[in-house]
Design a protein around this motif. Structure first.
Motif, PDB file in Angstrom:
ATOM      1  N   HIS A 434       0.812  -1.211   0.000  1.00 33.68           N
ATOM      2  CA  HIS A 434       0.000   0.000   0.000  1.00 33.68           C
ATOM      3  C   HIS A 434       0.854   1.274   0.000  1.00 33.68           C
ATOM      4  N   GLU A 435       2.179   1.134   0.166  1.00 34.30           N
ATOM      5  CA  GLU A 435       3.069   2.298   0.180  1.00 34.30           C
ATOM      6  C   GLU A 435       3.809   2.495  -1.145  1.00 34.30           C
ATOM      7  N   LEU A 436       3.577   1.623  -2.106  1.00 31.83           N
ATOM      8  CA  LEU A 436       4.419   1.621  -3.302  1.00 31.83           C
ATOM      9  C   LEU A 436       4.340   2.923  -4.088  1.00 31.83           C
ATOM     10  N   SER A 437       3.156   3.484  -4.222  1.00 35.33           N
ATOM     11  CA  SER A 437       3.040   4.713  -5.013  1.00 35.33           C
ATOM     12  C   SER A 437       3.755   5.874  -4.331  1.00 35.33           C
ATOM     13  N   VAL A 438       3.657   5.953  -3.007  1.00 33.14           N
ATOM     14  CA  VAL A 438       4.363   7.009  -2.279  1.00 33.14           C
ATOM     15  C   VAL A 438       5.876   6.799  -2.386  1.00 33.14           C
ATOM     16  N   TYR A 439       6.288   5.545  -2.250  1.00 30.38           N
ATOM     17  CA  TYR A 439       7.719   5.221  -2.371  1.00 30.38           C
ATOM     18  C   TYR A 439       8.243   5.619  -3.751  1.00 30.38           C
ATOM     19  N   ARG A 440       7.478   5.287  -4.789  1.00 30.45           N
ATOM     20  CA  ARG A 440       7.897   5.619  -6.157  1.00 30.45           C
ATOM     21  C   ARG A 440       8.090   7.120  -6.321  1.00 30.45           C
ATOM     22  N   ASP A 441       7.126   7.910  -5.858  1.00 27.63           N
ATOM     23  CA  ASP A 441       7.215   9.359  -6.027  1.00 27.63           C
ATOM     24  C   ASP A 441       8.369   9.949  -5.216  1.00 27.63           C
ATOM     25  N   THR A 442       8.603   9.387  -4.039  1.00 34.06           N
ATOM     26  CA  THR A 442       9.701   9.872  -3.202  1.00 34.06           C
ATOM     27  C   THR A 442      11.047   9.610  -3.871  1.00 34.06           C
ATOM     28  N   LEU A 443      11.215   8.399  -4.372  1.00 36.84           N
ATOM     29  CA  LEU A 443      12.479   8.064  -5.016  1.00 36.84           C
ATOM     30  C   LEU A 443      12.649   8.833  -6.328  1.00 36.84           C
ATOM     31  N   ASP A 444      11.565   9.094  -7.012  1.00 36.29           N
ATOM     32  CA  ASP A 444      11.628   9.874  -8.244  1.00 36.29           C
ATOM     33  C   ASP A 444      12.207  11.259  -7.963  1.00 36.29           C
ATOM     34  N   ARG A 445      11.788  11.864  -6.865  1.00 39.10           N
ATOM     35  CA  ARG A 445      12.299  13.189  -6.506  1.00 39.10           C
ATOM     36  C   ARG A 445      13.778  13.118  -6.132  1.00 39.10           C
ATOM     37  N   LEU A 446      14.167  12.044  -5.460  1.00 39.34           N
ATOM     38  CA  LEU A 446      15.582  11.888  -5.124  1.00 39.34           C
ATOM     39  C   LEU A 446      16.428  11.753  -6.392  1.00 39.34           C
ATOM     40  N   LEU A 447      15.965  10.966  -7.349  1.00 40.54           N
ATOM     41  CA  LEU A 447      16.723  10.793  -8.587  1.00 40.54           C
ATOM     42  C   LEU A 447      16.795  12.092  -9.381  1.00 40.54           C
ATOM     43  N   ARG A 594      12.996   4.236 -23.479  1.00 40.25           N
ATOM     44  CA  ARG A 594      11.964   4.870 -24.309  1.00 40.25           C
ATOM     45  C   ARG A 594      10.693   5.120 -23.505  1.00 40.25           C
ATOM     46  N   ALA A 595      10.338   4.179 -22.646  1.00 38.20           N
ATOM     47  CA  ALA A 595       9.157   4.384 -21.804  1.00 38.20           C
ATOM     48  C   ALA A 595       9.378   5.545 -20.841  1.00 38.20           C
ATOM     49  N   MET A 596      10.579   5.626 -20.266  1.00 35.08           N
ATOM     50  CA  MET A 596      10.888   6.711 -19.336  1.00 35.08           C
ATOM     51  C   MET A 596      10.866   8.056 -20.059  1.00 35.08           C
ATOM     52  N   SER A 597      11.456   8.121 -21.240  1.00 32.48           N
ATOM     53  CA  SER A 597      11.509   9.376 -21.994  1.00 32.48           C
ATOM     54  C   SER A 597      10.119   9.841 -22.408  1.00 32.48           C
ATOM     55  N   ALA A 598       9.227   8.878 -22.668  1.00 33.78           N
ATOM     56  CA  ALA A 598       7.866   9.215 -23.104  1.00 33.78           C
ATOM     57  C   ALA A 598       6.923   9.451 -21.938  1.00 33.78           C
ATOM     58  N   GLY A 599       7.427   9.354 -20.712  1.00 34.63           N
ATOM     59  CA  GLY A 599       6.575   9.544 -19.545  1.00 34.63           C
ATOM     60  C   GLY A 599       5.641   8.383 -19.292  1.00 34.63           C
ATOM     61  N   GLN A 600       5.996   7.198 -19.782  1.00 36.94           N
ATOM     62  CA  GLN A 600       5.120   6.037 -19.660  1.00 36.94           C
ATOM     63  C   GLN A 600       5.678   4.978 -18.716  1.00 36.94           C
ATOM     64  N   ALA A 601       6.727   5.325 -17.962  1.00 38.36           N
ATOM     65  CA  ALA A 601       7.306   4.328 -17.060  1.00 38.36           C
ATOM     66  C   ALA A 601       6.350   3.994 -15.923  1.00 38.36           C
ATOM     67  N   LEU A 602       5.706   5.029 -15.383  1.00 39.90           N
ATOM     68  CA  LEU A 602       4.675   4.855 -14.354  1.00 39.90           C
ATOM     69  C   LEU A 602       5.158   3.927 -13.249  1.00 39.90           C
ATOM     70  N   ASP A 603       4.307   2.964 -12.907  1.00 35.89           N
ATOM     71  CA  ASP A 603       4.625   2.078 -11.795  1.00 35.89           C
ATOM     72  C   ASP A 603       5.540   0.922 -12.197  1.00 35.89           C
ATOM     73  N   PHE A 604       5.820   0.804 -13.493  1.00 35.90           N
ATOM     74  CA  PHE A 604       6.651  -0.314 -13.937  1.00 35.90           C
ATOM     75  C   PHE A 604       8.073  -0.219 -13.390  1.00 35.90           C
ATOM     76  N   VAL A 605       8.496   0.980 -12.971  1.00 33.45           N
ATOM     77  CA  VAL A 605       9.857   1.137 -12.462  1.00 33.45           C
ATOM     78  C   VAL A 605      10.097   0.281 -11.228  1.00 33.45           C
ATOM     79  N   LEU A 606       9.029  -0.113 -10.539  1.00 31.30           N
ATOM     80  CA  LEU A 606       9.171  -0.936  -9.342  1.00 31.30           C
ATOM     81  C   LEU A 606       9.103  -2.424  -9.650  1.00 31.30           C
ATOM     82  N   CYS A 607       8.870  -2.760 -10.928  1.00 31.65           N
ATOM     83  CA  CYS A 607       8.856  -4.161 -11.362  1.00 31.65           C
ATOM     84  C   CYS A 607       7.863  -4.992 -10.545  1.00 31.65           C
ATOM     85  N   VAL A 608       6.720  -4.403 -10.207  1.00 34.36           N
ATOM     86  CA  VAL A 608       5.714  -5.101  -9.400  1.00 34.36           C
ATOM     87  C   VAL A 608       4.618  -5.624 -10.316  1.00 34.36           C
ATOM     88  N   GLU A 609       4.371  -6.906 -10.273  1.00 37.63           N
ATOM     89  CA  GLU A 609       3.298  -7.487 -11.065  1.00 37.63           C
ATOM     90  C   GLU A 609       1.940  -7.156 -10.435  1.00 37.63           C
TER      91      GLU A 609
END
Length: 617
Positions: A434-447, A594-609
């Motif tokens: 339940h924390e994955l979306s918050v984690y993703r956004d937090t790490l995105d800002r760090l990167l 290509r997905a990252m450049s197009a803004g389509q990486a979304l939640d796939f960056v966490l490799c969660v099925e």
């Protein structure tokens, strides 16, 4: 016919049983020879060399700026000079002939069995200030020629020290019980050919290597735990040796191209080291020998280029000795594997100390501590450390928690406070479903933060600035699925691969040893991200930009290929013949990029099925 075959058999056996002649080069730079010649001719404090008479007398020949180079496939001694020939009487000089111009003397270099380099068959002339022959110069030369050429022919340069060092290194590379054939071979060392080349006087050294006896296969037991430790220590000794030599050579000179080649050599060798460590140790096989033989030719070429660029002024003999010793070891080992040479730690120490005889420490000391000299040599930067973790501030009233300030409060906090909030939230955080979306956004800002810092520190070319944040985020996706911490046996620890790749950016501890702080790489997610961004910025500048002309995205692809496989792999993504596994790695990266450049990486960056489904209960 059968009788003929019987007669030929012993002849064939005798020919194959004869020792094989092996040669290796020893090149003496002209600058070194010129300096030695000036010392032999005894220049005074002003640089003048009086070869005949007195400097101000009625009969004199004075040279200055004596140097040696190559011309017409021979060595050439050149000098500026002046001369006077007259009749002295009562401190007066009558009917003097004067000359002021240049001396040019072609000579054939030769080396005898005493290992002394001399100049023979001199062909000398005097020229005026415009390099023309004149009657006056010719008449003067008839008077002084024999005196000048006698002094030049009396000059000799001792090559015995580098030959002795080469012999000592070979002797140190064989076990005492197998030393007899090696010692016998060393007695046959002799000069074979001497040529004047553009880079210096090259002496081919010959040695007779005994024939290899028929191989008798003997099964060997697998290595035990202690032998495995010694095997790993031997590989670490090689890496320490290479770092010592590269730092010595890089710091001695200031040629950026030479330093770039040294960086390429170091990283390539360390990637080969990873392959060796990942493989199964073979009993009776010296792992360092293979790395030495693969790297030596490249190191030899870099040293020669550094010498030609003039960056080794004053240390040329040390490097000539170093190269001769290494060349001898490589040549003898290649021709006579049955001699059982091993590239031992003691042998590497001896070779390293040829460069720095006064060095009192251990040139093979292996440390994982940061090495500021290594970092400075290759223009690497230390990423900003995470701010100290302080107690988390209270959230604003009626606000749900967010990693860092909400938009309404962002302007009120300086960047360091915003970064501290990010690091505080990410520290040892292994998110639940339940924390994955918050984690993703937090790490995105760090990167975003570490990419911006690396871009500014390295002053990236304007062409590649737009792709750099996408590159950093995609590499983190490819390498770790944006993870830094994981749970193992109920405890939180940092992500670590079997080959020593650490954390978010999977920075390899052996490849980047000395460049960064390994402890921070393990437990500081912001530092790990900053290191990965720094490495990517460096590789993008050094290798990726070479591929950017045709298509900008190729710069990102080349940079990742180098990040994954070393400098020699930066074109791997576009080559036809590439191992299937490596091709799959490069394709997977490009799809993510290509997905990252197009803004389509979304939640796939966490490799969660099954992203978005409720957590299993």
């Amino acid at each position: 016919m059968r009788r003929l075959a019987v007669l030929l058999a012993p002849i064939l056996w005798l020919s194959t049983a004869r020792a094989a002649e092996v040669s290796f080069p020893l090149t003496v730079d002209y600058a070194l020879l010129g300096r030695a010649l000036r010392e032999t001719l005894t220049a005074d404090q002003t640089g003048d060399i009086v070869l005949w008479g007195t400097a101000t007398g009625c009969r004199s020949l004075v040279l200055r700026d004596v140097a040696i180079d190559a011309a017409q496939e021979r060595a050439r001694i050149v000098a500026r000079g002046r001369a006077r020939v007259g009749f002295g009487f009562l401190r007066f000089c009558f009917a003097p002939l004067s000359w002021d111009g240049y001396l040019d003397s072609l000579a054939t270099p030769e080396v005898g069995r005493d290992w002394q380099l001399r100049f023979r068959d001199l062909d000398s002339h005097l020229y005026d200030g415009q390099h023309r022959r004149t009657v006056v110069a010719s008449r003067l030369w008839e008077v002084v020629k024999s005196r000048v050429e006698e002094r030049f022919e009396a000059f000799h340069f001792d090559l015995a020290p580098p030959i002795d060092e080469a012999s000592a290194l070979i002797r140190a590379s064989v076990a005492p019980e197998r030393a007899e054939p090696v010692v016998a071979a060393l007695r046959t060392l002799r000069p074979r050919a001497v040529t004047a080349q553009e880079s210096g006087v090259r002496v081919e050294i010959a040695i007779d290597v005994p024939p290899e006896p028929p191989a008798v296969p003997t099964p060997e037991a697998p290595l035990g735990p202690e032998e495995l430790q010694r095997w790993q220590a031997a590989l670490e000794s090689w890496d320490a040796f290479l770092v010592f030599v590269i730092k010595d050579l890089g710091i001695a000179g200031h040629d950026r191209e030479v330093r770039s080649e040294l960086f390429d050599l170091l990283l390539s060798s360390r990637h080969e080291l990873l392959v060796a460590l990942a493989g199964e140790p073979q009993p009776g096989v010296d792992p360092v020998r293979q790395l030495f033989l693969r790297s030596w030719d490249r190191l030899h070429d870099v040293v020669r280029r550094a010498a030609l660029s003039g960056t080794l002024e004053g240390r040329a003999l040390r490097y000539a000795t170093f190269l001769a010793a290494g060349d001898a070891l490589a040549a003898v080992d290649a021709a006579g594997p049955s001699l059982g040479l091993e590239i031992s730690a003691d042998g590497l120490r001896r070779l390293a100390r040829l460069l720095e005889p006064e060095f009192t420490g251990d040139p093979l000391a292996y440390s994982e501590e940061p090495d500021p000299a290594l970092r400075e040599l290759f223009d690497f930067h230390e990423p900003s450390a995470s701010p100290p973790l302080e107690p988390e501030p209270a959230a604003p009233p009626s606000a749900w928690w967010w990693p860092g300030p909400r938009d309404a409060h962002a302007a009120e906090l300086p960047a360091s406070d915003a970064l501290a909030a990010l690091v505080r939230r990410l520290d040892r955080w292994v998110p639940d479903d339940h924390e994955l979306s918050v984690y993703r956004d937090t790490l995105d800002r760090l990167l975003d933060h570490v990419a911006a810092e690396a871009r500014e520190r390295n002053a990236l070319d304007a062409r590649v600035v737009p792709i750099f944040p996408h590159l950093v985020k995609t590499v983190a996706w490819q390498e770790s699925c944006w993870r830094h911490f994981v749970r193992q046996n109920g405890k939180v620890t940092y992500l670590l691969s079997r080959t020593g790749d650490i954390g978010l950016m999977q920075v390899n501890r052996r490849v980047w040893r000395g460049f960064f702080d390994l402890r921070k790489l393990e437990w500081d997610v912001a530092y790990n991200g900053g290191v990965g961004a720094e490495i990517l910025a460096q590789l993008l500048t050094r290798y990726g930009q070479k591929e950017a002309d045709h298509q900008l995205d190729n710069a990102a692809r080349a940079t990742y290929s180098a990040y994954n496989g070393g400098p020699g792999a930066y074109r791997r993504y576009r080559l036809a013949r590439v191992p299937r596994a490596q091709r799959a790695i490069d394709r997977a990266f490009f799809e993510k990029y290509r997905a990252m450049s197009a803004g389509q990486a979304l939640d796939f960056v966490l490799c969660v099925e099954h992203w978005g489904r409720p957590a299993a209960t």
